[in-house]
Design a protein around this motif. Structure first.
Motif, PDB file in Angstrom:
ATOM      1  N   GLY A  70      -2.980  73.815  15.292  1.00 19.43           N
ATOM      2  CA  GLY A  70      -3.228  75.124  15.871  1.00 19.43           C
ATOM      3  C   GLY A  70      -2.656  76.211  14.978  1.00 19.43           C
ATOM      4  N   ALA A  71      -3.023  77.436  15.290  1.00 16.44           N
ATOM      5  CA  ALA A  71      -2.460  78.603  14.611  1.00 16.44           C
ATOM      6  C   ALA A  71      -2.426  79.745  15.613  1.00 16.44           C
ATOM      7  CB  ALA A  71      -3.292  78.988  13.387  1.00 16.44           C
ATOM      8  N   VAL A  72      -1.344  80.496  15.608  1.00 17.61           N
ATOM      9  CA  VAL A  72      -1.185  81.655  16.486  1.00 17.61           C
ATOM     10  C   VAL A  72      -1.136  82.879  15.574  1.00 17.61           C
ATOM     11  CG1 VAL A  72       0.333  82.774  18.157  1.00 17.61           C
ATOM     12  CG2 VAL A  72       0.012  80.292  18.232  1.00 17.61           C
ATOM     13  N   VAL A  73      -2.108  83.802  15.759  1.00 18.73           N
ATOM     14  CA  VAL A  73      -2.281  84.908  14.817  1.00 18.73           C
ATOM     15  C   VAL A  73      -2.493  86.216  15.576  1.00 18.73           C
ATOM     16  CG1 VAL A  73      -3.657  85.753  12.867  1.00 18.73           C
ATOM     17  CG2 VAL A  73      -3.404  83.286  13.216  1.00 18.73           C
ATOM     18  N   GLY A 127       9.378  69.801  13.390  1.00 17.86           N
ATOM     19  CA  GLY A 127       8.730  70.706  12.463  1.00 17.86           C
ATOM     20  C   GLY A 127       9.007  70.315  11.025  1.00 17.86           C
ATOM     21  N   ILE A 128       8.176  70.828  10.130  1.00 18.29           N
ATOM     22  CA  ILE A 128       8.366  70.655   8.688  1.00 18.29           C
ATOM     23  C   ILE A 128       8.050  72.003   8.058  1.00 18.29           C
ATOM     24  CG2 ILE A 128       7.664  69.451   6.590  1.00 18.29           C
ATOM     25  CD1 ILE A 128       6.519  67.223   8.332  1.00 18.29           C
ATOM     26  N   ARG A 129       8.971  72.532   7.259  1.00 21.50           N
ATOM     27  CA  ARG A 129       8.724  73.805   6.579  1.00 21.50           C
ATOM     28  C   ARG A 129       8.988  73.620   5.094  1.00 21.50           C
ATOM     29  NH1 ARG A 129       6.337  78.154   9.272  1.00 21.50           N
ATOM     30  NH2 ARG A 129       6.449  79.946   7.917  1.00 21.50           N
ATOM     31  N   THR A 160       6.728  80.469   2.307  1.00 16.38           N
ATOM     32  CA  THR A 160       6.936  79.188   2.986  1.00 16.38           C
ATOM     33  C   THR A 160       5.681  78.862   3.791  1.00 16.38           C
ATOM     34  OG1 THR A 160       7.837  79.875   5.144  1.00 16.38           O
ATOM     35  CG2 THR A 160       9.393  79.770   3.291  1.00 16.38           C
ATOM     36  N   ILE A 161       5.547  77.598   4.107  1.00 14.90           N
ATOM     37  CA  ILE A 161       4.449  77.127   4.947  1.00 14.90           C
ATOM     38  C   ILE A 161       4.958  75.929   5.718  1.00 14.90           C
ATOM     39  CG2 ILE A 161       3.526  75.634   3.108  1.00 14.90           C
ATOM     40  CD1 ILE A 161       0.703  76.294   4.298  1.00 14.90           C
ATOM     41  N   GLY A 162       4.454  75.755   6.937  1.00 10.97           N
ATOM     42  CA  GLY A 162       4.932  74.595   7.661  1.00 10.97           C
ATOM     43  C   GLY A 162       4.237  74.340   8.965  1.00 10.97           C
ATOM     44  N   LEU A 163       4.688  73.270   9.572  1.00 13.47           N
ATOM     45  CA  LEU A 163       4.212  72.835  10.875  1.00 13.47           C
ATOM     46  C   LEU A 163       5.288  73.157  11.898  1.00 13.47           C
ATOM     47  CD1 LEU A 163       2.813  69.342   9.816  1.00 13.47           C
ATOM     48  CD2 LEU A 163       1.520  71.466  10.182  1.00 13.47           C
ATOM     49  N   ASN A 164       4.926  73.978  12.865  1.00 12.94           N
ATOM     50  CA  ASN A 164       5.818  74.332  13.964  1.00 12.94           C
ATOM     51  C   ASN A 164       5.409  73.543  15.193  1.00 12.94           C
ATOM     52  OD1 ASN A 164       6.892  76.423  12.268  1.00 12.94           O
ATOM     53  ND2 ASN A 164       5.095  77.631  12.769  1.00 12.94           N
ATOM     54  N   VAL A 165       6.287  73.487  16.166  1.00 11.96           N
ATOM     55  CA  VAL A 165       6.071  72.741  17.420  1.00 11.96           C
ATOM     56  C   VAL A 165       5.349  71.420  17.157  1.00 11.96           C
ATOM     57  CG1 VAL A 165       6.290  74.682  19.004  1.00 11.96           C
ATOM     58  CG2 VAL A 165       4.049  74.163  18.104  1.00 11.96           C
ATOM     59  N   LEU A 166       5.851  70.697  16.162  1.00 13.02           N
ATOM     60  CA  LEU A 166       5.294  69.393  15.804  1.00 13.02           C
ATOM     61  C   LEU A 166       5.521  68.422  16.958  1.00 13.02           C
ATOM     62  CD1 LEU A 166       4.104  67.422  13.679  1.00 13.02           C
ATOM     63  CD2 LEU A 166       6.449  67.115  12.844  1.00 13.02           C
ATOM     64  N   ILE A 224       0.379  75.514  12.507  1.00 13.64           N
ATOM     65  CA  ILE A 224       0.674  75.874  11.125  1.00 13.64           C
ATOM     66  C   ILE A 224       1.123  77.329  11.062  1.00 13.64           C
ATOM     67  CG2 ILE A 224      -1.686  76.595  10.492  1.00 13.64           C
ATOM     68  CD1 ILE A 224      -1.147  74.990   7.815  1.00 13.64           C
ATOM     69  N   GLY A 225       2.058  77.598  10.193  1.00 11.18           N
ATOM     70  CA  GLY A 225       2.533  78.959   9.972  1.00 11.18           C
ATOM     71  C   GLY A 225       2.871  79.118   8.506  1.00 11.18           C
ATOM     72  N   TYR A 226       2.769  80.335   8.003  1.00 13.55           N
ATOM     73  CA  TYR A 226       3.004  80.570   6.578  1.00 13.55           C
ATOM     74  C   TYR A 226       3.239  82.051   6.339  1.00 13.55           C
ATOM     75  CZ  TYR A 226      -1.921  81.522   7.339  1.00 13.55           C
ATOM     76  OH  TYR A 226      -3.096  81.991   7.866  1.00 13.55           O
ATOM     77  N   GLU A 227       3.857  82.350   5.210  1.00 18.44           N
ATOM     78  CA  GLU A 227       3.982  83.724   4.735  1.00 18.44           C
ATOM     79  C   GLU A 227       4.195  83.680   3.230  1.00 18.44           C
ATOM     80  OE1 GLU A 227       7.785  82.368   4.362  1.00 18.44           O
ATOM     81  OE2 GLU A 227       6.775  82.361   6.295  1.00 18.44           O
TER      82      GLU A 227
END
Length: 183
Positions: free
Chosen positions: A130-133, A64-66, A80-86, A95-98
């Motif tokens: 991907g994105a999980v929302v 991952g990269i955050r 923050t923003i990043g790549l999860n389960v890379l 991608i995930g962010y807040e």
């Protein structure tokens, strides 16, 4: 690989270190931020420290990269923003962010997402993001669709938060779709 610092017109995407602990805690202790984050609001600063340690471990293990999202105008960390389960072998990530609510609806999320997508498809040569929302997270769903993500379906009971299981949508954007949208 050295940690990649990215930049946009208004933002600098930087490595998150322990010196950013107060900012991370401030953001993730807000219920309106964590409501769709898959975790309860932080109560202790130690939770921010553990999260930063996890971000750093994931980067060093290439999982991952955050990035911290920092405003160029005042150097404030706003999210923050990043790549999860890379997964570099299979050329995919999520991608995930807040963002801190004071910075919602100002185009910062879109700016950061577009920069991370450009890096992911260009530098990392990923094929799928991907994105999980949560279905209730209408703002994030709207933003991702506007950028070009496609809703692939519903994952029933996928995330456990506040002692409840929650459904989520899974969305994705392929490199070919991204490339075409940038022409």
């Amino acid at each position: 690989m050295n940690f990649p610092t990215l930049g946009t017109k208004r933002l600098k995407l930087i490595e998150i270190t322990h010196k950013h602990m107060d900012s991370i805690y401030e953001i993730l202790s807000l219920e309106e931020v964590t409501r769709f984050y898959g975790t309860d609001p932080f109560i202790l600063q130690a939770e921010a420290t553990r999260l930063i340690d996890m971000f750093q471990k994931n980067f060093h293990e290439k999982r991952g990269i955050r990035w911290g999202i920092k405003l160029k105008e005042n150097q404030r960390i706003i999210g923050t923003i990043g790549l999860n389960v890379l997964n570099l072998k299979n050329k995919r990530a999520e991608i995930g962010y807040e963002l801190h609510p004071a910075f919602w609806k100002k185009g910062y999320a879109s700016e950061a997402i577009n920069e991370v997508l450009s890096f992911s498809f260009g530098q990392l040569d990923l094929y799928r993001i991907g994105a999980v929302v949560y279905p209730e997270n209408e703002a994030s769903l709207h933003l991702l669709r506007k950028i070009g993500f496609t809703n692939e379906g519903l994952l029933r009971g996928y995330i456990r938060q506040n002692d409840q299981n929650h459904d989520t949508y899974v969305l994705s954007l392929l490199k070919s779709e991204w490339t075409k949208s940038q022409e």
